[in-house]
Design an enzyme around this catalytic site. Structure first.
Site, mmCIF file in Angstrom:
data_model
loop_
_atom_site.group_PDB
_atom_site.id
_atom_site.type_symbol
_atom_site.label_atom_id
_atom_site.label_comp_id
_atom_site.label_asym_id
_atom_site.label_seq_id
_atom_site.Cartn_x
_atom_site.Cartn_y
_atom_site.Cartn_z
ATOM 1 N N HIS A 56 0.840 -1.212 0.000
ATOM 2 C CA HIS A 56 0.000 0.000 0.000
ATOM 3 C C HIS A 56 0.873 1.259 0.000
ATOM 4 O O HIS A 56 1.220 1.791 1.058
ATOM 5 C CB HIS A 56 -0.890 -0.038 1.248
ATOM 6 C CG HIS A 56 -2.021 0.948 1.225
ATOM 7 N ND1 HIS A 56 -3.248 0.662 1.773
ATOM 8 C CD2 HIS A 56 -2.101 2.210 0.747
ATOM 9 C CE1 HIS A 56 -4.038 1.720 1.630
ATOM 10 N NE2 HIS A 56 -3.367 2.681 1.014
ATOM 11 N N LEU A 59 2.316 6.622 -4.846
ATOM 12 C CA LEU A 59 3.490 7.221 -5.511
ATOM 13 C C LEU A 59 3.152 8.517 -6.233
ATOM 14 O O LEU A 59 4.051 9.236 -6.662
ATOM 15 C CB LEU A 59 4.121 6.215 -6.483
ATOM 16 C CG LEU A 59 4.817 5.012 -5.824
ATOM 17 C CD1 LEU A 59 5.330 4.049 -6.883
ATOM 18 C CD2 LEU A 59 5.956 5.458 -4.912
ATOM 19 N N HIS A 177 -10.759 -0.254 0.973
ATOM 20 C CA HIS A 177 -10.653 0.843 1.944
ATOM 21 C C HIS A 177 -12.017 0.892 2.629
ATOM 22 O O HIS A 177 -12.963 1.465 2.097
ATOM 23 C CB HIS A 177 -10.331 2.145 1.198
ATOM 24 C CG HIS A 177 -10.334 3.368 2.058
ATOM 25 N ND1 HIS A 177 -9.234 4.160 2.212
ATOM 26 C CD2 HIS A 177 -11.317 3.930 2.796
ATOM 27 C CE1 HIS A 177 -9.527 5.177 3.016
ATOM 28 N NE2 HIS A 177 -10.790 5.056 3.377
ATOM 29 N N HIS A 230 -5.495 -1.085 5.795
ATOM 30 C CA HIS A 230 -5.305 -0.319 7.037
ATOM 31 C C HIS A 230 -6.389 -0.491 8.106
ATOM 32 O O HIS A 230 -7.126 0.443 8.409
ATOM 33 C CB HIS A 230 -5.113 1.174 6.741
ATOM 34 C CG HIS A 230 -5.967 1.746 5.650
ATOM 35 N ND1 HIS A 230 -7.329 1.612 5.613
ATOM 36 C CD2 HIS A 230 -5.642 2.467 4.542
ATOM 37 C CE1 HIS A 230 -7.802 2.227 4.541
ATOM 38 N NE2 HIS A 230 -6.801 2.746 3.878
ATOM 39 N N ASN A 276 -6.380 9.088 7.149
ATOM 40 C CA ASN A 276 -7.588 8.319 6.850
ATOM 41 C C ASN A 276 -7.205 6.855 6.654
ATOM 42 O O ASN A 276 -6.465 6.563 5.721
ATOM 43 C CB ASN A 276 -8.228 8.897 5.573
ATOM 44 C CG ASN A 276 -9.429 8.097 5.094
ATOM 45 O OD1 ASN A 276 -9.822 7.114 5.705
ATOM 46 N ND2 ASN A 276 -9.994 8.518 3.971
ATOM 47 N N ASP A 303 0.831 2.640 3.741
ATOM 48 C CA ASP A 303 -0.087 3.707 3.325
ATOM 49 C C ASP A 303 0.682 5.027 3.180
ATOM 50 O O ASP A 303 0.174 6.105 3.522
ATOM 51 C CB ASP A 303 -1.269 3.855 4.291
ATOM 52 C CG ASP A 303 -2.404 4.687 3.683
ATOM 53 O OD1 ASP A 303 -2.314 5.061 2.498
ATOM 54 O OD2 ASP A 303 -3.383 4.962 4.409
ATOM 55 N N HIS A 307 2.231 14.397 0.735
ATOM 56 C CA HIS A 307 1.494 15.626 0.403
ATOM 57 C C HIS A 307 2.472 16.789 0.427
ATOM 58 O O HIS A 307 3.340 16.843 1.299
ATOM 59 C CB HIS A 307 0.384 15.892 1.416
ATOM 60 C CG HIS A 307 -0.748 14.930 1.326
ATOM 61 N ND1 HIS A 307 -1.603 14.890 0.245
ATOM 62 C CD2 HIS A 307 -1.156 13.941 2.165
ATOM 63 C CE1 HIS A 307 -2.507 13.939 0.437
ATOM 64 N NE2 HIS A 307 -2.252 13.335 1.588
HETATM 65 ZN ZN LIG Z 1 -7.002 3.949 2.288
#
Ligand SMILES: [Zn+2]
Length: 428
Positions: A56, A59, A177, A230, A276, A303, A307
């Site tokens: 997870h 990229l 998810h 997750h 999240n 995950d 950003h």
């Molecule tokens: Zn997710």
């Protein structure tokens, strides 16, 4: 052909052994091996693991190259000890066609730091309305087997059922998810004591758990494979445990940050903790650790969600959700699982290499450290202690929740098919 002798490393944390790498392959594992003309790496006190595999990773290429590219992301992966990462589909354009997944796959091959296995979107444009070209993405050069609308939940039960039926034909898996969208509208953090005190919109555990309950039942009903992304609540653990007790084909992952951090951190209003699914409670953290230790949760997945500065360095409500994780994952797992006695290094190899490679049906990764196997290897110094400084990250983004924290362990070397991608903790 390059020969490298890794001398005296504790293989999977066990006895000290010499490992001879010849070209792309492990040639020999034993005691007192003759170095001959090989380059010697003294590894006394270091732990040798199979190259780590991430199920997870975001990229961001194509479309958000300001936050990460395949090249910068695979450099970060190598620094973190990874030799393969699965790239999530929520790019611009979305990876919902053979063309986009082949582009990401090709960029990964060109990077040379880490193998990139693209994940295909489940639905066109991640819109949840119409199945994407799952078969075409599987039949492409990228050979996609993992499909996910990650970032969004496949909330329509009929679409989810069709996706599970479709991927069954080629032994694929849908990675969900799990987040009931109506129950999380406007949510800013975990729903609980802290959200009530801060007056922030809460994200109830039941939003995650209700989708997991539905999807393990759907997977059982159609006889297909589902993977839960997750996991973040104690209740989710109970549901996965129950599904596995039935013998259903259900796997699950947990992120490093959900093994360490809690929603108490949101009191700082620092958006670096906005993620999240959200950071949960201490009780959830302890349940997740226990479940990873007993194998209910199959693997750790980062995950990794880069950003740019401007999307995180703003008021809480406006900030983007997500944290970078590739370069700190193994250290957080050492702190929360190994140094606490919950998992030994063989267990870490299982949860961060063997099992994620098996879930993704990835060939050449997650293999034993033995003669004849591809030389995808990670050398770790568990005695190292260091303070996290994002200024030194290989990732293009800096949004780590661990800045200024001391974490244990460091990857000293990473080998991708016998070639060192990391030497003495730096990119080769
Ligand atoms: Zn997710």
């Amino acid at each position: 052909m390059t020969k490298i002798l890794v001398r005296g490393a504790r293989v999977l944390g066990g006895a000290a052994r010499d490992v001879l790498i010849d070209g792309e392959t492990i040639a020999e594992v034993g005691a007192g091996l003759d170095a001959g003309d090989a380059t010697v790496i003294e590894a006394d006190g270091l732990v040798l693991l199979p190259g780590l595999v991430d199920l997870h990773t975001h990229l961001r290429e194509p479309g958000r190259e300001d936050s990460e590219t395949v090249l910068t992301g695979t450099k970060a992966a190598a620094i973190g000890g990874f030799t393969a990462v699965h790239a999530m589909a929520n790019t611009f354009p979305v990876a919902d066609t053979a063309g986009v997944v082949e582009q990401v796959w090709r960029l990964g091959r060109e990077s040379g730091y880490c193998d990139v296995q693209p994940i295909g979107a489940v639905t066109v444009g991640l819109a949840g309305k119409q199945l994407a070209e799952l078969g075409a993405m599987h039949d492409s050069a990228a050979g996609v087997r993992v499909f996910s609308d990650d970032g969004k939940c496949v909330d329509d039960a009929v679409i989810m059922r069709r996706a599970l039926e479709y991927v069954k034909a080629f032994d694929g898996v849908v990675a969900q998810h799990a987040q009931e969208p109506r129950l999380t509208e406007g949510a800013q953090m975990n729903e609980g004591v802290v959200s009530a005190e801060l007056g922030l919109g809460g994200w109830p555990a039941v939003a995650e758990e209700s989708i997991i309950a539905r999807d393990v039942l759907l997977a059982a009903h159609v006889g297909s494979r589902v993977h839960i992304c997750h996991l973040s609540t104690a209740g989710s653990v109970e549901l996965v445990r129950w599904a596995k007790s039935k013998g259903w084909n259900v796997t699950a992952e947990v992120t490093p940050h959900h093994l360490l951090l809690t929603d108490e951190l949101v009191r700082s209003y620092n958006p670096v903790y906005k993620v999240n699914p959200p950071l949960r409670t201490e009780a959830d953290v302890l349940a997740l650790r226990e479940a990873l230790a007993d194998g209910t949760i199959d693997c750790v997945a980062t995950d990794h969600a880069p950003h740019p500065h401007e999307d995180k360095d703003c008021e809480w409500a406006a900030a983007a959700m997500g944290m970078v994780g590739l370069e700190t994952a193994l250290s957080v797992v050492q702190q929360t699982m190994v140094d606490t006695g919950l998992l030994d290094w063989a267990g870490v190899a299982d949860r961060m290499s063997f099992r994620p490679a098996r879930i993704g049906r990835l060939e050449g990764h997650g293999r034993p450290v033995s003669a004849g196997e591809p030389a995808n290897l990670t050398l770790v110094d568990p005695a190292y202690r260091g303070v996290v400084d994002p200024a030194g990250f290989a990732s293009r983004s800096r949004n780590t929740p661990y800045e200024g924290r001391e974490l244990p362990g460091r990857v000293t070397h990473t080998f991708l098919r016998g070639r060192a991608t990391v030497v003495d903790g730096n990119l080769a």
